[in-house]
Structures are given as C-alpha cells and as structure tokens.
Design an enzyme around this catalytic site. Structure first.
Site, PDB file in Angstrom:
ATOM      1  N   ASN A 150       0.811  -1.230   0.000  1.00 31.48           N
ATOM      2  CA  ASN A 150       0.000   0.000   0.000  1.00 31.48           C
ATOM      3  C   ASN A 150       0.840   1.274   0.000  1.00 31.48           C
ATOM      4  O   ASN A 150       0.475   2.259  -0.639  1.00 31.48           O
ATOM      5  CB  ASN A 150      -1.015  -0.016   1.144  1.00 31.48           C
ATOM      6  CG  ASN A 150      -0.367  -0.023   2.504  1.00 31.48           C
ATOM      7  OD1 ASN A 150       0.648  -0.673   2.711  1.00 31.48           O
ATOM      8  ND2 ASN A 150      -0.946   0.697   3.432  1.00 31.48           N
ATOM      9  N   GLU A 248       3.521  -5.531  12.253  1.00 30.69           N
ATOM     10  CA  GLU A 248       2.583  -4.409  12.046  1.00 30.69           C
ATOM     11  C   GLU A 248       1.487  -4.915  11.130  1.00 30.69           C
ATOM     12  O   GLU A 248       1.733  -5.172   9.946  1.00 30.69           O
ATOM     13  CB  GLU A 248       3.307  -3.225  11.382  1.00 30.69           C
ATOM     14  CG  GLU A 248       4.442  -2.644  12.195  1.00 30.69           C
ATOM     15  CD  GLU A 248       3.971  -1.975  13.469  1.00 30.69           C
ATOM     16  OE1 GLU A 248       2.773  -1.629  13.569  1.00 30.69           O
ATOM     17  OE2 GLU A 248       4.792  -1.815  14.378  1.00 30.69           O
ATOM     18  N   CYS A 282      -3.327   1.580   6.227  1.00 30.61           N
ATOM     19  CA  CYS A 282      -3.727   0.822   7.422  1.00 30.61           C
ATOM     20  C   CYS A 282      -4.324   1.738   8.477  1.00 30.61           C
ATOM     21  O   CYS A 282      -5.008   1.277   9.381  1.00 30.61           O
ATOM     22  CB  CYS A 282      -2.513   0.090   7.976  1.00 30.61           C
ATOM     23  SG  CYS A 282      -1.129   1.198   8.281  1.00 30.61           S
ATOM     24  N   GLU A 461       7.334   0.327  16.057  1.00 39.84           N
ATOM     25  CA  GLU A 461       8.370   0.859  15.174  1.00 39.84           C
ATOM     26  C   GLU A 461       8.564   2.337  15.513  1.00 39.84           C
ATOM     27  O   GLU A 461       7.873   2.878  16.379  1.00 39.84           O
ATOM     28  CB  GLU A 461       7.940   0.703  13.715  1.00 39.84           C
ATOM     29  CG  GLU A 461       7.782  -0.746  13.296  1.00 39.84           C
ATOM     30  CD  GLU A 461       7.521  -0.903  11.808  1.00 39.84           C
ATOM     31  OE1 GLU A 461       6.745  -0.117  11.246  1.00 39.84           O
ATOM     32  OE2 GLU A 461       8.097  -1.830  11.213  1.00 39.84           O
TER      33      GLU A 461
HETATM   34  P1  NAD Z   1       0.211  -9.486   2.968  1.00 39.92           P
HETATM   35  O1  NAD Z   1       0.239 -10.016   4.362  1.00 39.92           O
HETATM   36  O2  NAD Z   1      -0.500 -10.279   1.943  1.00 39.92           O
HETATM   37  O3  NAD Z   1       1.699  -9.305   2.413  1.00 39.92           O
HETATM   38  C1  NAD Z   1       2.650  -8.510   3.049  1.00 39.92           C
HETATM   39  C2  NAD Z   1       4.027  -9.005   2.684  1.00 39.92           C
HETATM   40  O4  NAD Z   1       4.207 -10.296   3.233  1.00 39.92           O
HETATM   41  C3  NAD Z   1       4.270  -9.136   1.183  1.00 39.92           C
HETATM   42  O5  NAD Z   1       5.595  -8.781   0.878  1.00 39.92           O
HETATM   43  C4  NAD Z   1       4.038 -10.621   0.954  1.00 39.92           C
HETATM   44  O6  NAD Z   1       4.711 -11.125  -0.176  1.00 39.92           O
HETATM   45  C5  NAD Z   1       4.617 -11.201   2.223  1.00 39.92           C
HETATM   46  N1  NAD Z   1       4.125 -12.535   2.559  1.00 39.92           N
HETATM   47  C6  NAD Z   1       2.933 -13.093   2.236  1.00 39.92           C
HETATM   48  N2  NAD Z   1       2.868 -14.361   2.714  1.00 39.92           N
HETATM   49  C7  NAD Z   1       4.028 -14.581   3.384  1.00 39.92           C
HETATM   50  C8  NAD Z   1       4.556 -15.697   4.093  1.00 39.92           C
HETATM   51  N3  NAD Z   1       3.875 -16.843   4.222  1.00 39.92           N
HETATM   52  N4  NAD Z   1       5.774 -15.582   4.639  1.00 39.92           N
HETATM   53  C9  NAD Z   1       6.474 -14.437   4.536  1.00 39.92           C
HETATM   54  N5  NAD Z   1       6.040 -13.356   3.855  1.00 39.92           N
HETATM   55  C10 NAD Z   1       4.824 -13.430   3.283  1.00 39.92           C
HETATM   56  O7  NAD Z   1      -0.349  -8.021   3.077  1.00 39.92           O
HETATM   57  P2  NAD Z   1      -0.658  -7.007   1.882  1.00 39.92           P
HETATM   58  O8  NAD Z   1      -1.917  -7.454   1.222  1.00 39.92           O
HETATM   59  O9  NAD Z   1       0.577  -6.823   1.064  1.00 39.92           O
HETATM   60  O10 NAD Z   1      -0.901  -5.646   2.679  1.00 39.92           O
HETATM   61  C11 NAD Z   1      -2.129  -5.256   3.194  1.00 39.92           C
HETATM   62  C12 NAD Z   1      -2.165  -5.479   4.693  1.00 39.92           C
HETATM   63  O11 NAD Z   1      -1.094  -4.802   5.316  1.00 39.92           O
HETATM   64  C13 NAD Z   1      -3.416  -4.910   5.313  1.00 39.92           C
HETATM   65  O12 NAD Z   1      -3.928  -5.840   6.242  1.00 39.92           O
HETATM   66  C14 NAD Z   1      -2.931  -3.669   6.036  1.00 39.92           C
HETATM   67  O13 NAD Z   1      -3.699  -3.271   7.141  1.00 39.92           O
HETATM   68  C15 NAD Z   1      -1.574  -4.095   6.459  1.00 39.92           C
HETATM   69  N6  NAD Z   1      -0.732  -2.945   6.751  1.00 39.92           N
HETATM   70  C16 NAD Z   1      -0.412  -2.683   8.047  1.00 39.92           C
HETATM   71  C17 NAD Z   1       0.359  -1.570   8.381  1.00 39.92           C
HETATM   72  C18 NAD Z   1       0.734  -1.262   9.791  1.00 39.92           C
HETATM   73  O14 NAD Z   1       1.602  -0.408  10.002  1.00 39.92           O
HETATM   74  N7  NAD Z   1       0.140  -1.891  10.783  1.00 39.92           N
HETATM   75  C19 NAD Z   1       0.828  -0.752   7.348  1.00 39.92           C
HETATM   76  C20 NAD Z   1       0.472  -1.041   6.040  1.00 39.92           C
HETATM   77  C21 NAD Z   1      -0.295  -2.153   5.738  1.00 39.92           C
END
Ligand code: NAD
Length: 480
Positions: A150, A248, A282, A461
């Site tokens: 995002n 996060e 997020c 963080e």
């Molecule tokens: P996601 O969990 O699908 O992917 C995030 C990252 O993790 C990607 O690089 C992905 O390739 C990797 N990943 C996926 N499966 C994995 C595994 N089994 N092992 C290791 N890595 C793996 O999330 P997304 O769809 O990319 O992002 C959206 C989510 O992120 C939303 O839920 C949003 O709320 C959250 N988010 C949180 C924050 C925060 O600061 N809390 C900030 C931004 C986004």
C-alpha cells in the site's frame, strides 16, 4: 518486456531458477514488467553475502554508516521524479500522493535514522556500594524486512533504514504486487557507497521467498508489515526459532466525531482519512461514528464531498482517487460492498466500479463508497476491507461510542474530533489502539512509537523503539 532484478551482494542479478512473474499496472490492468520469482536459493545467496558484509558494516564507525545512509536519502531525493512516477504506475496511486507523501517520506526515513543513530545512547545503572551496570547495544546480525503494497517504498524504507543504521545487514522483500521502487533502491545504495551484501533485495511471492526468509536460521529477526493472517503465520513459524519479531498488521480504525468538533476541519480531514490512497492505508478511519446532533448535517456534507472526488488515472495531476492495487483486491473490496447490502446497509454514494476511457478502460477503479444503517457488530464493521469504503454509525454517548470503537479484534489507530479536551484525554486513554489522533489524522513524528494492539500487531516501530528492536541489549556489571 522489462525484467526487474534482485539486488544481491551489491549487484543486480536474475533469480537462480530463471523464473519470473507478471507485474500489472493497476491503471490499465495490463502486465508491464516481470519480476523474479525467487526462492530459497536466492535467499541463501543473500545470506552468504550478508554474512561476509556484516563484520565490515557493523565495525564501521557510526558516522561512516550515517554518512552512507544520508547519501541514500539524498540519492532518492535527487531522483524524485523517477521514483514518484514509478510508485504511482506500480501501485495505481495518484502521482500527487506519491510526490507529496510516499517518496518524500522514504527520503525522510533514511535521513531520520541516519542521524538518530548518532544520538542513540544506552543506559547505565549504578548500585550504591556495589558497582555499576552498563548496557551495550549491539546489532543483531542479519535481519529480514518484509513489507506490503500500500505504501511501497515508504514502508520498505521505514524498516530497512533503522536496521541498517543499527549496524545490521538486511535481507529485504518488497511486496510482489508493487516491487518497482524497491528495485530502483539498489542502484541508489550502490551509488551511496554502501558495501556489497549490506542490503539485499529479493523479489517474489510471499509463500515462497518470504517464507524462506522467515525460516532461514541465520536471519535472527523479522520485521513484518502486512495482513494479520500472514503475521500470524510468520509468528507461528519464527517464534519456535526464537527470532525477534516486530509485526505491524491490519486495522479497522474508528473515526469518532462529536457534536462540538470544528466541523469544517473535521470534514476535510475525514475525506482524507477515509479515501486517501483509495482507502488503502492501514490508518484510514473506515468506521465513522457521528454524534446524533450533527449526524444528518455531516451525512449530507460528507456524501456531497465524496461524490465529487475526482477518480482518474494516476498520472492525471487532478486525480484525487487512483486505481486499487490489483484485480483480486478490487474484487475483495467489491465483495464487501455486496456483503454490506446483504447485511442491511444502504449505499449513500459510490459502490460501483468505474471504467475510464482507453487506455485505462480495464483499470481497477472503484467509486468511493459510503454506507449507513449497519450494526456495529456486523462483518462489514468488524473485518478489514482496506479499500475506499466507509460506514456511518450514529451514537449518543461517550460510553456507547467507546464500546463500539473497541468492539473489533483490531487496535491500530483511532481519531477523535471534539473541542472538549477532558473528553479527548479520557477517550484517548480508554481506546484500544496504539496510535490516537485528536482533531487530526496521519500527523507523523518519526520519533514517536508506532504500532498496534490486539490483532493489529506486536511491537513498536519508529524512533528509539526501532533502534532498540534492531539491536540486542547486553548488560555488563563492574564491581567497585
Ligand atoms: P500481505 O500479508 O499479503 O503481504 C505482506 C508481505 O508479506 C508481502 O511482501 C508478501 O509477499 C509477504 N508474505 C505473504 N505471505 C508470506 C509468508 N507466508 N511468509 C512471509 N512473507 C509473506 O499483506 P498485503 O496485502 O501486502 O498488505 C495489506 C495489509 O497490510 C493490510 O492488512 C494492512 O492493514 C496491512 N498494513 C499494516 C500496516 C501497519 O503499520 N500496521 C501498514 C500497512 C499495511
């Protein structure tokens, strides 16, 4: 077609298996480049490089490391236009957002941690008549940083910069959905004089290359930002290996609006906190609670402003809303709009996919959507949608809204609009969230702790918290 490459041991390279995956441009729905479908062999090569680099990087003086990281910050700044265009194309966000938020923040992240490491100090505790304790803070070694789509470079650099500043070598994986600016970062690091192997950037799928990073025994800490389900899987995998973990995760943030707020300021900020980055931040306030006295006034004014938001292709300087990041994500958000209607919600504005003129006729555009009439406990109000969809819920009392605000499994951030300071402080204390804004949204001071409670994450963080996470404390006692 253009291929992007991994950045391992200071050079751009192909994945060892020779495999690539498609990278789509959200505004057109077309594949525009290929990204490495890396696997554990590439991770092993990166770990080998990082192992060699660690004694060099960790033994440099803090000033030398700081100097290189300042150069990385300046390097991104000097290529601002290239980074902005790449981020906007890769993610679908308006170019104005990438130019004002994403890339400047990546510049600040490197600059902030490059300079804060110089002032990072550890504690000492004197024991009367006995001796003195002092605490050393050493880099952990090799750490893994995994980030979402995002805010691609913004969140990627938010992890990498403190990890590197603290003296670690990094194996980093950007989201496979938005890999491009992370790809450009390798060149900047090389030009900044960062030794080979200090930062290794590997592209590919989460369940393949991400998993290999999480499972690698020599990667001693994982800093992850992404979905709650992925975070849970990572915790289950990494915890038995006793890795340090920072998670996060998702959010379902309340935006609480009292009768006595500054209406105009609240209205324009609520427009942003609902739909900035197509609602894919997020911290977006997707559950809007409005006190009864101004509910109707708010509803009319808000719906009017929302229905006038300009939806356009990302490079249009007038665009207020760009494309959603991918087709699967668009479909997920649409499925929640359908669910909201099944649950008895009424769409006040939006709800439909938007088809722009060629060449953007297949882009993933969606109208900003406002829904009312839902129970605070229904799925639409409990599950993270992560798109341009908000719900309106009226309330009467502070107690009532607190109960509704705290009712989800998430606890990332909250926004409160009121001119009653006592009430603001009371609620800020009671609300289950790691970050609270009063009469504001998304004001960020990089020194402050950032993170969530409940299913929104573990750890913090930002500022000293990040430097503490990326170092190992060792206490030394000396007898008088
Ligand atoms: P996601 O969990 O699908 O992917 C995030 C990252 O993790 C990607 O690089 C992905 O390739 C990797 N990943 C996926 N499966 C994995 C595994 N089994 N092992 C290791 N890595 C793996 O999330 P997304 O769809 O990319 O992002 C959206 C989510 O992120 C939303 O839920 C949003 O709320 C959250 N988010 C949180 C924050 C925060 O600061 N809390 C900030 C931004 C986004």
């Amino acid at each position: 077609m253009e291929k992007i490459h991994n950045f391992i041991n200071g050079v751009y390279c192909e994945p060892k298996n020779g495999l690539y995956i498609d990278n789509y441009e959200p505004a057109t729905g077309k594949v525009y480049c290929l990204i490495p479908d890396s696997d554990e062999i590439d991770v092993q090569n990166a770990v080998n490089a990082a192992e060699k680099a660690f004694p060099i990087w960790s033994k440099m003086t803090i000033e030398q490391r700081s100097d290189i990281l300042v150069k990385v910050s300046k390097g991104i700044e000097s290529r601002m236009d290239e980074f902005v265009a790449a981020e906007s194309k890769d993610n679908g966000k308006p170019v104005s957002l990438a130019a004002h938020v994403d890339i400047p923040r990546a510049v600040s992240n490197f600059y902030f941690f490059a300079t804060s490491i110089i002032h990072f100090a550890s504690e000492s505790h004197a024991m009367e008549g006995e001796g003195i304790n002092y605490t050393l803070r050493k880099p952990i070694g090799i750490v893994g940083c995994i980030s979402p789509w995002n805010l691609p470079l913004y969140l990627f650099s938010w992890k990498i910069a403190p990890a590197l500043a603290a003296g670690n070598c990094v194996i980093a994986k950007p989201s496979e959905v938005t890999p491009y600016t992370a790809y450009l970062l390798g060149k900047v690091c090389e030009e900044a004089g960062m030794p080979a192997g200090v930062l290794n950037i590997i592209h590919g799928l989460g369940n393949r290359v991400g998993d290999a990073i999480v499972k690698h025994p020599k990667i001693k800490a994982i800093s992850f930002t992404g979905g709650t389900k992925t975070g849970e899987y990572i915790a289950r995998t990494a915890a038995p290996m006793f890795k340090k973990l920072s998670l996060e995760l998702g959010g379902k943030n309340p935006n609480i609006i009292f009768d006595d707020c500054d209406f105009d300021e609240m209205l324009s900020t609520t427009l942003r906190s609902s739909f900035a980055n197509q609602g894919q931040i997020c911290l977006c306030g997707s559950r809007i609670f409005v006190q009864k006295g101004i509910y109707e006034k708010f509803k009319t004014a808000f719906v009017d402003r929302v229905s006038n938001l300009k939806i356009s292709f990302p490079s249009d300087p007038k665009a207020k809303m760009g494309a959603l990041v991918s087709l699967p994500h668009l479909e997920k958000v649409q499925s929640y709009i359908a669910l909201a209607q099944e649950e008895g919600g009424k769409i006040l504005t939006g709800g439909k996919r938007v088809f722009l003129d060629a060449p953007h006729e297949n882009g993933y555009f969606l109208e900003p959507t406002v829904i009312e009439g839902l129970d605070y406990n229904c799925r639409t109000n409990q599950e993270e949608i992560f798109g341009p969809v908000v719900t309106l819920t009226p309330f009467e009392t502070e107690e009532e809204v607190l109960k509704m605000a705290n009712s989800t499994e998430y606890g990332l951030s909250a926004t409160i609009w009121t001119s009653d300071l006592r009430r603001a402080h009371r609620l800020a204390e009671e609300i289950q969230a790691g970050v609270v804004w009063i009469n504001a949204w998304l004001v960020r001071d990089l020194r402050t702790p950032f993170g969530g409670v409940k299913s929104s994450g573990v750890g913090r963080e930002g500022g000293l918290e990040a430097l503490r996470f990326f170092t190992e404390a060792k206490n030394v006692f000396v007898k008088y």
